[in-house]
Design a protein around this motif. Structure first.
Motif, PDB file in Angstrom:
ATOM      1  N   HIS A 140      62.711  79.846  46.140  1.00 54.25           N
ATOM      2  CA  HIS A 140      62.649  78.812  47.182  1.00 54.25           C
ATOM      3  C   HIS A 140      63.078  77.449  46.642  1.00 54.25           C
ATOM      4  O   HIS A 140      62.630  76.410  47.124  1.00 54.25           O
ATOM      5  CB  HIS A 140      61.237  78.712  47.777  1.00 54.25           C
ATOM      6  CG  HIS A 140      60.639  80.013  48.175  1.00 54.25           C
ATOM      7  ND1 HIS A 140      61.185  80.818  49.151  1.00 54.25           N
ATOM      8  CD2 HIS A 140      59.544  80.683  47.701  1.00 54.25           C
ATOM      9  CE1 HIS A 140      60.453  81.918  49.284  1.00 54.25           C
ATOM     10  NE2 HIS A 140      59.462  81.869  48.417  1.00 54.25           N
ATOM     11  N   GLN A 141      63.931  77.422  45.646  1.00 55.35           N
ATOM     12  CA  GLN A 141      64.417  76.197  44.997  1.00 55.35           C
ATOM     13  C   GLN A 141      63.269  75.318  44.508  1.00 55.35           C
ATOM     14  O   GLN A 141      63.335  74.094  44.537  1.00 55.35           O
ATOM     15  CB  GLN A 141      65.344  75.395  45.923  1.00 55.35           C
ATOM     16  CG  GLN A 141      66.287  74.502  45.128  1.00 55.35           C
ATOM     17  CD  GLN A 141      67.519  74.071  45.895  1.00 55.35           C
ATOM     18  OE1 GLN A 141      67.916  74.674  46.880  1.00 55.35           O
ATOM     19  NE2 GLN A 141      68.120  73.003  45.437  1.00 55.35           N
ATOM     20  N   GLN A 142      62.224  75.960  44.014  1.00 55.30           N
ATOM     21  CA  GLN A 142      61.104  75.219  43.428  1.00 55.30           C
ATOM     22  C   GLN A 142      61.416  74.971  41.948  1.00 55.30           C
ATOM     23  O   GLN A 142      60.878  75.621  41.054  1.00 55.30           O
ATOM     24  CB  GLN A 142      59.799  75.978  43.622  1.00 55.30           C
ATOM     25  CG  GLN A 142      59.428  76.106  45.093  1.00 55.30           C
ATOM     26  CD  GLN A 142      57.977  76.471  45.308  1.00 55.30           C
ATOM     27  OE1 GLN A 142      57.258  75.792  46.025  1.00 55.30           O
ATOM     28  NE2 GLN A 142      57.523  77.536  44.683  1.00 55.30           N
ATOM     29  N   ILE A 143      62.277  73.990  41.714  1.00 51.97           N
ATOM     30  CA  ILE A 143      62.771  73.707  40.370  1.00 51.97           C
ATOM     31  C   ILE A 143      61.633  73.337  39.428  1.00 51.97           C
ATOM     32  O   ILE A 143      61.657  73.634  38.241  1.00 51.97           O
ATOM     33  CB  ILE A 143      63.816  72.563  40.408  1.00 51.97           C
ATOM     34  CG1 ILE A 143      64.931  72.869  41.419  1.00 51.97           C
ATOM     35  CG2 ILE A 143      64.389  72.304  39.031  1.00 51.97           C
ATOM     36  CD1 ILE A 143      65.717  74.112  41.113  1.00 51.97           C
ATOM     37  N   SER A 144      60.619  72.681  39.965  1.00 49.57           N
ATOM     38  CA  SER A 144      59.518  72.216  39.115  1.00 49.57           C
ATOM     39  C   SER A 144      58.444  73.273  38.920  1.00 49.57           C
ATOM     40  O   SER A 144      57.482  73.034  38.186  1.00 49.57           O
ATOM     41  CB  SER A 144      58.880  70.955  39.712  1.00 49.57           C
ATOM     42  OG  SER A 144      58.303  71.260  40.963  1.00 49.57           O
ATOM     43  N   ALA A 145      58.591  74.436  39.558  1.00 46.65           N
ATOM     44  CA  ALA A 145      57.579  75.485  39.432  1.00 46.65           C
ATOM     45  C   ALA A 145      58.256  76.846  39.280  1.00 46.65           C
ATOM     46  O   ALA A 145      58.091  77.735  40.123  1.00 46.65           O
ATOM     47  CB  ALA A 145      56.650  75.482  40.639  1.00 46.65           C
ATOM     48  N   PHE A 172      47.733  68.771  49.097  1.00 45.88           N
ATOM     49  CA  PHE A 172      48.733  68.383  50.080  1.00 45.88           C
ATOM     50  C   PHE A 172      50.139  68.520  49.488  1.00 45.88           C
ATOM     51  O   PHE A 172      51.052  69.041  50.114  1.00 45.88           O
ATOM     52  CB  PHE A 172      48.485  66.947  50.537  1.00 45.88           C
ATOM     53  CG  PHE A 172      49.490  66.436  51.528  1.00 45.88           C
ATOM     54  CD1 PHE A 172      49.508  66.921  52.821  1.00 45.88           C
ATOM     55  CD2 PHE A 172      50.411  65.459  51.171  1.00 45.88           C
ATOM     56  CE1 PHE A 172      50.438  66.455  53.741  1.00 45.88           C
ATOM     57  CE2 PHE A 172      51.334  64.982  52.082  1.00 45.88           C
ATOM     58  CZ  PHE A 172      51.350  65.473  53.372  1.00 45.88           C
ATOM     59  N   ASN A 173      50.316  68.038  48.256  1.00 49.97           N
ATOM     60  CA  ASN A 173      51.617  68.085  47.592  1.00 49.97           C
ATOM     61  C   ASN A 173      51.389  68.073  46.082  1.00 49.97           C
ATOM     62  O   ASN A 173      50.819  67.119  45.559  1.00 49.97           O
ATOM     63  CB  ASN A 173      52.478  66.887  48.023  1.00 49.97           C
ATOM     64  CG  ASN A 173      53.776  66.786  47.240  1.00 49.97           C
ATOM     65  OD1 ASN A 173      54.285  67.779  46.722  1.00 49.97           O
ATOM     66  ND2 ASN A 173      54.316  65.590  47.148  1.00 49.97           N
ATOM     67  N   VAL A 174      51.841  69.099  45.383  1.00 51.64           N
ATOM     68  CA  VAL A 174      51.558  69.201  43.949  1.00 51.64           C
ATOM     69  C   VAL A 174      52.477  68.344  43.088  1.00 51.64           C
ATOM     70  O   VAL A 174      52.183  68.093  41.921  1.00 51.64           O
ATOM     71  CB  VAL A 174      51.660  70.663  43.471  1.00 51.64           C
ATOM     72  CG1 VAL A 174      50.639  71.530  44.174  1.00 51.64           C
ATOM     73  CG2 VAL A 174      53.080  71.211  43.652  1.00 51.64           C
ATOM     74  N   LEU A 175      53.598  67.883  43.652  1.00 55.38           N
ATOM     75  CA  LEU A 175      54.549  67.124  42.849  1.00 55.38           C
ATOM     76  C   LEU A 175      53.938  65.801  42.405  1.00 55.38           C
ATOM     77  O   LEU A 175      53.392  65.050  43.223  1.00 55.38           O
ATOM     78  CB  LEU A 175      55.830  66.864  43.633  1.00 55.38           C
ATOM     79  CG  LEU A 175      56.896  67.966  43.572  1.00 55.38           C
ATOM     80  CD1 LEU A 175      57.369  68.190  42.152  1.00 55.38           C
ATOM     81  CD2 LEU A 175      56.417  69.258  44.189  1.00 55.38           C
ATOM     82  N   GLY A 176      54.042  65.515  41.121  1.00 54.98           N
ATOM     83  CA  GLY A 176      53.479  64.287  40.570  1.00 54.98           C
ATOM     84  C   GLY A 176      52.129  64.464  39.926  1.00 54.98           C
ATOM     85  O   GLY A 176      51.664  63.572  39.200  1.00 54.98           O
ATOM     86  N   ALA A 177      51.486  65.603  40.172  1.00 54.55           N
ATOM     87  CA  ALA A 177      50.147  65.811  39.619  1.00 54.55           C
ATOM     88  C   ALA A 177      50.175  65.840  38.098  1.00 54.55           C
ATOM     89  O   ALA A 177      49.302  65.267  37.431  1.00 54.55           O
ATOM     90  CB  ALA A 177      49.554  67.105  40.154  1.00 54.55           C
ATOM     91  N   PRO A 203      50.774  75.715  51.520  1.00 55.53           N
ATOM     92  CA  PRO A 203      50.085  75.197  50.341  1.00 55.53           C
ATOM     93  C   PRO A 203      50.858  75.305  49.035  1.00 55.53           C
ATOM     94  O   PRO A 203      50.462  74.731  48.048  1.00 55.53           O
ATOM     95  CB  PRO A 203      48.830  76.079  50.260  1.00 55.53           C
ATOM     96  CG  PRO A 203      49.323  77.410  50.770  1.00 55.53           C
ATOM     97  CD  PRO A 203      50.313  77.086  51.850  1.00 55.53           C
ATOM     98  N   ASP A 204      51.990  76.062  49.023  1.00 53.91           N
ATOM     99  CA  ASP A 204      52.552  76.353  47.702  1.00 53.91           C
ATOM    100  C   ASP A 204      54.068  76.391  47.643  1.00 53.91           C
ATOM    101  O   ASP A 204      54.641  76.935  46.702  1.00 53.91           O
ATOM    102  CB  ASP A 204      52.004  77.689  47.180  1.00 53.91           C
ATOM    103  CG  ASP A 204      52.272  78.844  48.130  1.00 53.91           C
ATOM    104  OD1 ASP A 204      52.981  78.640  49.138  1.00 53.91           O
ATOM    105  OD2 ASP A 204      51.791  79.958  47.861  1.00 53.91           O
ATOM    106  N   THR A 205      54.758  75.816  48.624  1.00 54.66           N
ATOM    107  CA  THR A 205      56.220  75.813  48.598  1.00 54.66           C
ATOM    108  C   THR A 205      56.727  74.380  48.697  1.00 54.66           C
ATOM    109  O   THR A 205      56.459  73.694  49.686  1.00 54.66           O
ATOM    110  CB  THR A 205      56.800  76.670  49.739  1.00 54.66           C
ATOM    111  OG1 THR A 205      56.259  77.991  49.639  1.00 54.66           O
ATOM    112  CG2 THR A 205      58.312  76.736  49.647  1.00 54.66           C
ATOM    113  N   PHE A 206      57.487  73.953  47.664  1.00 56.88           N
ATOM    114  CA  PHE A 206      57.956  72.569  47.579  1.00 56.88           C
ATOM    115  C   PHE A 206      59.392  72.563  47.037  1.00 56.88           C
ATOM    116  O   PHE A 206      59.637  72.257  45.874  1.00 56.88           O
ATOM    117  CB  PHE A 206      57.040  71.742  46.671  1.00 56.88           C
ATOM    118  CG  PHE A 206      55.601  71.751  47.112  1.00 56.88           C
ATOM    119  CD1 PHE A 206      55.143  70.837  48.047  1.00 56.88           C
ATOM    120  CD2 PHE A 206      54.703  72.689  46.613  1.00 56.88           C
ATOM    121  CE1 PHE A 206      53.821  70.856  48.479  1.00 56.88           C
ATOM    122  CE2 PHE A 206      53.388  72.717  47.026  1.00 56.88           C
ATOM    123  CZ  PHE A 206      52.931  71.795  47.972  1.00 56.88           C
TER     124      PHE A 206
END
Length: 345
Positions: A224-229, A282-287, A108-111
């Protein structure tokens, strides 16, 4: 080749300015990045997503970006033309490449994200490109923090904001902090603070607000290379007060809080919380870009900030249930039905 852009309507409701890219989203949901076997190709980049989202809601939008003289540029322009976003302000930049992003999805939380922006065409936007777009004739201008990361795009962004504000048009700044796009992440805050006097409304996450006041590199951590978070330490309340306490600058700071909705901070110190819409993520990117498209739509339609943010929350909630960003923005009737089914504004 991408289809030619028709003559522009006059005026546009909104011109967004900054990065555009091809986004490759993992089809293997939950797989570790090294085990991904295939990707879906979409279009992305914060200003690009916002232009598409606002267009689907009904605004006349144009994107001021740039692409390379390459097939990825064709891909981006073809999608935008199909969506009805005006592309006549998107020059080709010889010797530059259209940008790309590769994304893994591990709910749920790794992108994890990998950006390919070395020599990105949109960072080469110039003052002449801004003059050609006539941003001062649009109803509003939206710019992003990433657009300030490199020259000549940085100066072009400042110039565009200056032109819009001189013409009495609102300027929306999406803070859009991507630490790996800066030679020093602290430079992000230096540039954001410098452009704030030209901004009407600033929009960002809690982490991005802290990034705007970052002074110690050790207060920034990307896992985890979550550049946007990223994880960014800081006194959020003090940072908000400082950003709004300058003699000139935005009258409103909108802080996006994910599932909790958003909070509105006004220059006089007033805070107003706007509840979100619970959904399964499902995917937080773009929210956040979907939120901005809804919020800006409401503002340009004369709605108050609360109702605008509530619409933005709905747009964001719809996108987090889907695979990508621009390709999955909600349409006006769909978003309004979503809100109505959940108690309305």
């Amino acid at each position: 080749m991408a289809p030619p852009s028709p003559p522009p309507p006059e005026p546009f409701d909104l011109i967004t300015m900054g990065r555009s890219s091809i986004d490759l989203y993992a089809n293997d949901i939950g797989a570790p990045f090294e085990r991904i076997e295939s990707f879906a190709a979409y279009v992305g980049g914060s200003p690009t997503n916002i232009a598409v989202g606002a267009r689907r809601l009904g605004l006349r939008t144009a994107l001021l970006s740039a692409v390379g003289d390459d097939k990825v540029g064709d891909f981006i322009l073809h999608f935008l033309a199909r969506e009805g976003v005006y592309t006549g302000f998107i020059p080709r930049k010889p010797g530059r490449r259209s940008s790309a992003v590769v994304l893994g999805i591990q709910p749920p939380d790794t992108f994890p994200l990998v950006y390919y922006r070395e020599g990105a065409a949109d960072t080469a936007l110039t003052i002449d490109d801004v003059l050609a777009a006539r941003v001062e004739t649009a109803g509003a201008l939206e710019i992003s923090g990433t657009g300030l990361a490199k020259e000549p795009g940085r100066s072009a962004t400042f110039f565009a904001a200056e032109r819009a504000r001189t013409a009495g048009k609102p300027v929306f700044l999406d803070l859009d902090f991507r630490a790996d796009q800066w030679h020093d992440p602290r430079a992000f805050g230096v540039n954001v603070r410098a452009i704030l006097p030209l901004v009407s409304v600033a929009i960002g996450t809690e982490e991005e607000v802290n990034a705007a006041m970052l002074t110690r590199p050790e207060d920034l951590e990307i896992r985890h290379q979550q550049i946007s978070a990223p994880i960014i330490k800081g006194d959020l309340g003090a940072n908000i007060a400082q950003l709004l306490g300058a003699p000139s600058g935005p009258e409103l700071l909108v802080v996006k809080r994910g599932a909790q909705g958003a909070s509105l901070y006004r220059r006089g110190g007033e805070r107003q919380d706007v509840p979100g819409f619970p959904v399964e993520v499902f995917n937080v990117l773009g929210a956040g870009d979907a939120f901005a498209s809804g919020f800006i739509y409401g503002q340009l339609k004369g709605w108050d900030a609360y109702k605008s943010a509530r619409l933005g929350n709905a747009c964001g909630a719809i996108v987090v249930t889907r695979h990508g960003c621009a390709n999955f923005m909600g349409y006006f009737d769909e978003v309004m039905a979503f809100v109505e089914a959940r108690g309305g504004f």
